[in-house]
Design an enzyme around this catalytic site. Sequence first.
Site, PDB file in Angstrom:
ATOM      1  CG  HIS A  67      44.876  47.291  40.070  1.00  0.00           C
ATOM      2  ND1 HIS A  67      46.001  46.938  39.354  1.00  0.00           N
ATOM      3  CD2 HIS A  67      44.957  46.608  41.235  1.00  0.00           C
ATOM      4  CE1 HIS A  67      46.720  46.079  40.038  1.00  0.00           C
ATOM      5  NE2 HIS A  67      46.111  45.865  41.197  1.00  0.00           N
ATOM      6  CE  LYS A 122      48.390  32.992  48.305  1.00  0.00           C
ATOM      7  NZ  LYS A 122      49.391  32.826  47.262  1.00  0.00           N
ATOM      8  CB  SER A 134      49.281  39.913  41.137  1.00  0.00           C
ATOM      9  OG  SER A 134      47.935  40.325  41.171  1.00  0.00           O
ATOM     10  CE  LYS A 173      37.020  34.562  37.741  1.00  0.00           C
ATOM     11  NZ  LYS A 173      35.628  34.254  37.405  1.00  0.00           N
ATOM     12  CD  GLN A 200      43.691  45.167  45.374  1.00  0.00           C
ATOM     13  OE1 GLN A 200      43.031  44.334  45.956  1.00  0.00           O
ATOM     14  NE2 GLN A 200      44.957  44.969  45.055  1.00  0.00           N
TER      15      GLN A 200
HETATM   16  P1  AMP Z   1      47.282  43.287  42.903  1.00  0.00           P
HETATM   17  O1  AMP Z   1      47.527  41.828  43.183  1.00  0.00           O
HETATM   18  O2  AMP Z   1      47.500  44.193  44.046  1.00  0.00           O
HETATM   19  O3  AMP Z   1      48.024  43.722  41.669  1.00  0.00           O
HETATM   20  O4  AMP Z   1      45.764  43.412  42.547  1.00  0.00           O
HETATM   21  C1  AMP Z   1      45.219  42.839  41.360  1.00  0.00           C
HETATM   22  C2  AMP Z   1      43.927  42.219  41.712  1.00  0.00           C
HETATM   23  O5  AMP Z   1      43.293  41.830  40.508  1.00  0.00           O
HETATM   24  C3  AMP Z   1      44.075  40.983  42.573  1.00  0.00           C
HETATM   25  O6  AMP Z   1      43.481  41.236  43.833  1.00  0.00           O
HETATM   26  C4  AMP Z   1      43.348  39.902  41.784  1.00  0.00           C
HETATM   27  O7  AMP Z   1      42.524  39.143  42.627  1.00  0.00           O
HETATM   28  C5  AMP Z   1      42.527  40.674  40.787  1.00  0.00           C
HETATM   29  N1  AMP Z   1      42.310  39.963  39.533  1.00  0.00           N
HETATM   30  C6  AMP Z   1      43.155  39.121  38.890  1.00  0.00           C
HETATM   31  N2  AMP Z   1      42.600  38.671  37.749  1.00  0.00           N
HETATM   32  C7  AMP Z   1      41.376  39.270  37.653  1.00  0.00           C
HETATM   33  C8  AMP Z   1      40.312  39.238  36.697  1.00  0.00           C
HETATM   34  N3  AMP Z   1      40.397  38.488  35.604  1.00  0.00           N
HETATM   35  N4  AMP Z   1      39.209  39.976  36.941  1.00  0.00           N
HETATM   36  C9  AMP Z   1      39.120  40.749  38.044  1.00  0.00           C
HETATM   37  N5  AMP Z   1      40.075  40.812  38.994  1.00  0.00           N
HETATM   38  C10 AMP Z   1      41.196  40.094  38.791  1.00  0.00           C
END
Ligand code: AMP
Length: 318
Positions: A155, A281, A150, A91, A157
Amino acid sequence: MIPATISQLVSDKFQEAQKNNNVVYKKLDSKLIKDKETGMRYYATLLPSLNDKPEFGDTAESEDPLAAHEPELLVLEDIDGSGNLKLVLNKFPTTENHSLLITNEFKNQLSALTPEELMTSYRLISKMDNEDEGKRHMIIYNSGPQSGSSQKHKHLQLFELPEKFTPFQDVLTNGKDHFLPNIKEEPLQDDKVSFAHFVLPLPEEAEEVTEDLLAMCYFSLLQRTLTFFQDWLNETPDLVKSYNLLLTKKWICLVPRSSIKAKSLNVGFNSLGYAGILLIKDQESFDKIIETPTIVNDLLLECGFPNTAGVKPNEYNY
Ligand code: AMP
């Protein structure tokens, strides 16, 4: 089987999602820079849209945005026919086509990767890479509260590496044969960089890369990473184990982490930072890094642990 058309599927989905504002992506600038002292190359991106991304602890315990993602972001419900992993657009992407491999069943992001997850990741990279077009991909796994992760739902990436960008792990493994570490042979570590990292070259021939081989590489690096924390527990008893995993077709790398964010500048890192891909950022921090690339080595050390290249391993390391 991962579909042969996977690259096209991902990029079509991304174009559509971008057109319909389903992804939050605003990249203002990017620059290739070099630290003349270490020879490290960095790809710095100014990405204000990252300010919208939830950070560690922002998501309520009861919520799971990766399970409840928008349907418009779904690329494939079942990436390889096993039913275990789906492929979903991020997202808040950091590059075009940035996607997530999410477990269909809930698993915790603190859990170790399974041999199947490693193999699917390797196969996905192999399908997405395109030598003729110079396209290479990397899969990352941020695990633990200091890793830059986060979301608690497991997951990985998937990213395309920036054009003409060479991560330092490429140079480190160049011309080296695959091996598994043991008491005599440590994982590779570049002594020019400040932070601890453990790298293994993968076999050049894709047919030689099996689930067992990837699992042995990962677990031996994980073992090395975890024993590394052991060494630091006396000094920092509150240390929570966190690490980054980076995987390309050529190598696998693990980085033990001590902090998400550097205190000396407003920047944080996940696995990408430890390949030299910096996501910034705000303009002020971006300008500072562009002006003085040598500070990045210090920032990465602030969020990792000191390099241990050349330090003899002991029997507890393996
Ligand atoms: P991490 O921060 O390594 O845990 O990766 C989690 C990822 O999920 C981050 O890169 C976010 O951008 C992504 N993310 C957060 N909320 C959503 C969502 N609602 N749909 C898809 N991706 C998301």
